[in-house]
Design an enzyme around this catalytic site. Structure first.
Site, short mmCIF file in Angstrom:
data_model
loop_
_atom_site.label_atom_id
_atom_site.label_comp_id
_atom_site.label_asym_id
_atom_site.label_seq_id
_atom_site.Cartn_x
_atom_site.Cartn_y
_atom_site.Cartn_z
N GLU A 183 5.17 9.69 0.06
CA GLU A 183 5.87 9.23 0.81
C GLU A 183 6.20 10.57 1.92
OE1 GLU A 183 8.87 6.35 1.45
OE2 GLU A 183 10.02 8.09 3.17
N SER A 199 7.56 -3.25 -3.75
CA SER A 199 6.43 -3.91 -4.36
C SER A 199 5.83 -4.36 -5.07
CB SER A 199 5.53 -2.20 -3.82
OG SER A 199 6.46 -1.39 -5.87
#
Ligand code: SF4
Length: 310
Positions: free
Chosen positions: A126, A267
Site C-alpha cells: 500500500e 483480510s
C-alpha cells in the site's frame, strides 16, 4: 474456559470488494486470470484463488500482452498502470476505495507542492502505491518518531502528511503530534487516513484485553493490520499471539487461562477463526463461545461498473 470473539473482526468492506471482483472476473472470463500482488494479504484466500487458476505476479512484464489483470486491494502506483497500458492489458482496479481516497489526497498535496510526509511501513504494497502519487522531490516516508527527528525540510515550506490506512491508531496519533510540533502549520487530510476497519478492530482488541487472559489474532505474517492487532493486545497488557492457521497455535499458551479472546485481521476469512475455536474446544470441551453482533455488517462497497450485472 470462556472464548470471546472480538466484536469487529475479519473481512472489511475493502477486502470483500476485492475478493468479489476476482470471483466475478473468474466467473465471467475464466482462468487464467492475473492479479498484481496478493489480492489481499491472507495465505488461505490466495491459495484458494490459485487453485481456481489465478496467477499472482509482482511484475507487469510477467503478464502476457493483452491479458486480463486485477490490481490488488492495496493499490498500485501510476507507473504500474502505465506499464499495464503499454502491454495492452485489460485491467480491473480492486484498490480499496479508502486507499484511493489517500491516493487522491497525495495527488492534491503533491500538485500544490506540499512537502508530503507519508507515514507507513517501507516496502508494504500500500505504501509503495501511495508513494507513487507524490512527486519524489516532495516525498518523505517516515516509519517512526526517529524518522521524524531526522526530517530535513525547509521550515518555510508548506508541509502535509498522509498515512497508510492500517497503522496502529495510537502510534500514528503520537507521530502526528510530533509532526505538528516540528511543523506548526502542518496540513492534515480532511479525515483520518486510518480506515474504519483498522480503528474498529484495534478498539475491539482493547476491549478484549480488559477481560481476557490471552488473545489470539488470526492473520498472515505479511498482513499489516493483523500484526497491529497483536501489538494492540500486547500493549494493552494481555499476552497476544498471531497465527496464520488454527494448527499453528501452540495450545500450551492457553494453560491456566480462563478467558481467551480471539480476533482476526481485515483480510482473514471466518473459516480460520472457526477452525481455531474448534481446535480449542477439542482440547477444552466445556468451553463456551461468546459472540456479538457485527456492527459493520451493512458497510459494503459497490463493484466497479465493468463487473456489475447489466
Ligand atoms: S483495511 Fe481498510 S483500507 Fe484496507 S481494505 Fe479494509 S477498509 Fe480498505
Amino acid at each position: 474456559m470462556d472464548i470471546y470473539l472480538a466484536k469487529t473482526q475479519g473481512f472489511c468492506a475493502g477486502v470483500s470488494f476485492a475478493i468479489e471482483i476476482v470471483d466475478e472476473a473468474l466467473r465471467r472470463f475464466g482462468a487464467p486470470l492475473y492479479v498484481y500482488h496478493e489480492i489481499v494479504h491472507n495465505t488461505y484466500v490466495v491459495n484458494q484463488f490459485r487453485d481456481k487458476g489465478v496467477i499472482f505476479v509482482e511484475r507487469i512484464q510477467d503478464v502476457p500482452e493483452g491479458s486480463r489483470i486485477i490490481f490488488s486491494a492495496h493499490g498500485v502506483p501510476p507507473t504500474v498502470i502505465e506499464q499495464a497500458e503499454a502491454r495492452r492489458l485489460q485491467f480491473v482496479d480492486a484498490t480499496c476505495p479508502l486507499v484511493t481516497k489517500v491516493h487522491n489526497e497525495a495527488t492534491k498535496f503533491s500538485n500544490h507542492h506540499y512537502e508530503t510526509v507519508l507515514i507507513g511501513h517501507r516496502g508494504h504494497q500500500e505504501l509503495i502505491g501511495t508513494a507513487g502519487y507524490v512527486d519524489p522531490q516532495y516525498l518523505h516516508i517516515v516509519e517512526d518518531e526517529e524518522d521524524i527527528d531526522a526530517l530535513n525540510i525547509d521550515p518555510q515550506a508548506p508541509v502535509a502528511f498522509i498515512t497508510q490506512t492500517t497503522l496502529s491508531v495510537d502510534d500514528t496519533e503520537a507521530m502526528v503530534e510530533k509532526l505538528k510540533q516540528k511543523f506548526p502549520n502542518l496540513n492534515a487530510p480532511p479525515r483520518s487516513d486510518l480506515c474504519y476497519a483498522t480503528q474498529n478492530r484495534q478498539d475491539s482488541v482493547k476491549e478484549l484485553a480488559k477481560d481476557c487472559d490471552v488473545i489470539i489474532i488470526c492473520g498472515s505474517p505479511n498482513s499489516s493490520n493483523s500484526n497491529r492487532l497483536r501489538e494492540t493486545g500486547e500493549k494493552a497488557g494481555c499476552p497476544s499471539y498471531i497465527i496464520d492457521t488454527a494448527d499453528e497455535l501452540d495450545l500450551s499458551v492457553l494453560n491456566g487461562k480462563k478467558k481467551v479472546g480471539i480476533s482476526s485481521g481485515a483480510s482473514v476469512p471466518r473459516i480460520i477463526v472457526d477452525d481455531l475455536v474448534a481446535r480449542i474446544q477439542q482440547r477444552h470441551p466445556d468451553s463456551r463461545v461468546h459472540e456479538f453482533d457485527n456492527p459493520e455488517k451493512n458497510i459494503v462497497f459497490a463493484l466497479p461498473k465493468e463487473l456489475r450485472e447489466n
